[in-house]
Design a protein around this motif. Sequence first.
Motif, mmCIF file in Angstrom:
data_model
loop_
_atom_site.group_PDB
_atom_site.id
_atom_site.type_symbol
_atom_site.label_atom_id
_atom_site.label_comp_id
_atom_site.label_asym_id
_atom_site.label_seq_id
_atom_site.Cartn_x
_atom_site.Cartn_y
_atom_site.Cartn_z
ATOM 1 N N LYS A 24 0.276 -0.890 -0.113
ATOM 2 C CA LYS A 24 -0.229 0.305 -0.112
ATOM 3 C C LYS A 24 0.829 1.651 0.419
ATOM 4 N N LEU A 25 0.669 2.311 -0.324
ATOM 5 C CA LEU A 25 1.384 3.475 -0.557
ATOM 6 C C LEU A 25 -0.062 4.438 -0.449
ATOM 7 N N TYR A 26 0.757 5.573 -0.371
ATOM 8 C CA TYR A 26 0.138 6.773 -0.059
ATOM 9 C C TYR A 26 -0.107 7.460 -1.447
ATOM 10 N N ALA A 27 -1.871 8.484 -1.126
ATOM 11 C CA ALA A 27 -2.601 8.741 -2.621
ATOM 12 C C ALA A 27 -3.309 10.230 -2.311
ATOM 13 N N TYR A 28 -2.983 10.477 -3.265
ATOM 14 C CA TYR A 28 -3.702 11.994 -3.073
ATOM 15 C C TYR A 28 -5.088 12.003 -4.955
ATOM 16 N N ILE A 29 -6.440 11.556 -4.253
ATOM 17 C CA ILE A 29 -7.586 11.217 -5.003
ATOM 18 C C ILE A 29 -8.628 11.783 -4.289
ATOM 19 N N ASN A 30 -9.020 12.642 -5.390
ATOM 20 C CA ASN A 30 -10.741 13.700 -5.157
ATOM 21 C C ASN A 30 -10.302 13.744 -4.256
ATOM 22 N N LYS A 31 -9.161 14.761 -3.991
ATOM 23 C CA LYS A 31 -8.741 15.723 -2.863
ATOM 24 C C LYS A 31 -8.803 14.926 -1.427
ATOM 25 N N LYS A 32 -8.763 13.459 -1.764
ATOM 26 C CA LYS A 32 -8.478 13.315 0.295
ATOM 27 C C LYS A 32 -7.375 12.399 0.014
ATOM 28 N N ILE A 33 -6.476 12.056 1.201
ATOM 29 C CA ILE A 33 -5.872 11.280 0.962
ATOM 30 C C ILE A 33 -5.583 10.077 1.856
ATOM 31 N N CYS A 34 -5.248 9.146 0.841
ATOM 32 C CA CYS A 34 -5.711 7.301 1.140
ATOM 33 C C CYS A 34 -4.349 6.710 1.231
ATOM 34 N N ARG A 35 -5.036 5.376 0.778
ATOM 35 C CA ARG A 35 -3.583 4.183 1.671
ATOM 36 C C ARG A 35 -4.356 3.413 0.678
ATOM 37 N N PRO A 36 -4.481 2.932 -0.945
ATOM 38 C CA PRO A 36 -5.026 2.411 -1.121
ATOM 39 C C PRO A 36 -3.741 1.309 -2.219
ATOM 40 N N ASN A 37 -3.975 -0.125 -1.907
ATOM 41 C CA ASN A 37 -3.104 -1.007 -2.657
ATOM 42 C C ASN A 37 -2.173 -0.518 -4.602
ATOM 43 N N ALA A 38 -1.563 -0.527 -4.192
ATOM 44 C CA ALA A 38 -0.309 0.167 -5.595
ATOM 45 C C ALA A 38 -0.380 -0.718 -6.871
ATOM 46 N N ILE A 39 -0.965 -1.827 -6.823
ATOM 47 C CA ILE A 39 -1.800 -2.344 -8.195
ATOM 48 C C ILE A 39 -2.991 -1.928 -8.546
ATOM 49 N N SER A 280 0.328 16.279 -12.716
ATOM 50 C CA SER A 280 -0.720 14.862 -12.766
ATOM 51 C C SER A 280 -1.808 15.109 -13.679
ATOM 52 N N HIS A 281 -2.410 13.834 -13.722
ATOM 53 C CA HIS A 281 -4.384 14.022 -14.048
ATOM 54 C C HIS A 281 -5.011 13.681 -13.267
ATOM 55 N N ALA A 282 -4.646 12.947 -12.107
ATOM 56 C CA ALA A 282 -6.009 13.432 -11.088
ATOM 57 C C ALA A 282 -5.536 12.763 -9.617
ATOM 58 N N GLN A 283 -4.047 12.213 -9.515
ATOM 59 C CA GLN A 283 -3.948 11.398 -8.536
ATOM 60 C C GLN A 283 -2.642 11.697 -8.462
ATOM 61 N N PHE A 284 -1.812 11.709 -7.925
ATOM 62 C CA PHE A 284 -0.710 11.381 -7.189
ATOM 63 C C PHE A 284 0.116 10.770 -5.693
ATOM 64 N N TYR A 285 1.515 10.058 -5.752
ATOM 65 C CA TYR A 285 1.542 9.361 -4.246
ATOM 66 C C TYR A 285 2.905 9.216 -4.042
ATOM 67 N N ALA A 286 2.832 9.174 -2.932
ATOM 68 C CA ALA A 286 4.154 9.317 -1.788
ATOM 69 C C ALA A 286 4.418 7.407 -1.403
ATOM 70 N N ASP A 287 5.086 8.533 -0.076
ATOM 71 C CA ASP A 287 5.681 6.874 0.295
ATOM 72 C C ASP A 287 5.292 6.966 1.725
ATOM 73 N N SER A 288 4.522 8.308 2.085
ATOM 74 C CA SER A 288 4.512 8.756 3.608
ATOM 75 C C SER A 288 3.611 9.779 2.826
ATOM 76 N N ARG A 289 2.454 9.646 4.632
ATOM 77 C CA ARG A 289 0.998 10.906 4.094
ATOM 78 C C ARG A 289 1.952 12.244 4.469
ATOM 79 N N ARG A 290 2.787 12.169 5.271
ATOM 80 C CA ARG A 290 3.441 13.253 5.342
ATOM 81 C C ARG A 290 3.779 14.704 3.961
ATOM 82 N N THR A 291 4.956 13.687 2.889
ATOM 83 C CA THR A 291 5.190 14.174 1.696
ATOM 84 C C THR A 291 3.870 14.468 1.303
ATOM 85 N N ILE A 292 2.910 13.851 0.816
ATOM 86 C CA ILE A 292 1.503 14.049 0.526
ATOM 87 C C ILE A 292 1.124 15.424 1.104
#
Length: 299
Positions: A24-39, A280-292
């Motif tokens: 799992k990684l950290y993601a910014y999707i639909n103006k929210k920080i979440c943690r989806p499965n990387a695949i 980015s188009h709609a989403q970007f990703y990081a290894d930590s919530r802090r970076t997002i």
Amino acid sequence: MKPQVKRQHHVWRRYFLPWANDKKLYAYINKKICRPNAINISVKSYMYELKVPNKKEIELIKSLFLDKRYKNKIIVENNKKILECYEMAFFLKQDGETNEIVDLYLKNSIESGHEELENDFDVIFNKMIEKDLSFYENIRDRIVFYSWLSTQSLRTFGVRQKSIERINKIIDVDVSSSWAIISVLLASELGLSLFLEKPKRPIFLIENKTEITFLTSDQPIINLDARDDGYSPAHLSWYYPLGPRLALLFPEPGKHEGLYGKVLDYDQVDYLNKKVVDLSHAQFYADSRRTIERYVGND
């Protein structure tokens, strides 16, 4: 051709794993920080499905890829072979003579091609992760490398949407039925032009030793020379994060010299991460919530 694949990734599914912990990684999707499965990110149902093109679409494809007055004859012949299969399939579909093979071709031929290139690039990706650029001296590996950068930059959902909209607006042609194959042909020509550059342009690995890790996005390969208005830039300097601490820089000769050959500082990492967010188009990703949070605030 392999069995039909419905979930088609527009970013190589393995690519995001360096940012993941327990898949799992950290993601910014639909103006929210979440943690989806990387695949499970950057994927769409039948993303690369080909459909029956309209008349204007067919004429545009012929003028772009089959006109020997403006293109190398070898390129035209290669394009012709690729397009003949598409033409045969959509004619059968149009006439109601479709079958399992035709349906599989239209829905999965481009996906299968991307998967083959992913398998070829996997060896190069592993070498880069190990900070080994020796592959760049091998002609075959360099061809795969150029093909990969060109293809991955053009195969994303964001580029698909923007390209279809722009072409429709400028010349009033809807290429949504054939964009998947158009993008492959464009990538092939771009990769060839990079291969033919003399001298070959250098590549660099950028290490990040700051407390801020590298971001990536649903448009993982970005042009640092991209124009703000969205039109074609005069220069091409690709930046490709390979993980939270490592990135590839493939710059236009003489540009972005301050980003390689020395230790990056906070301002430079911020510059690169902001570019990733902006392009980015709609989403970007990081290894930590802090970076997002550094780039979006505490949403």
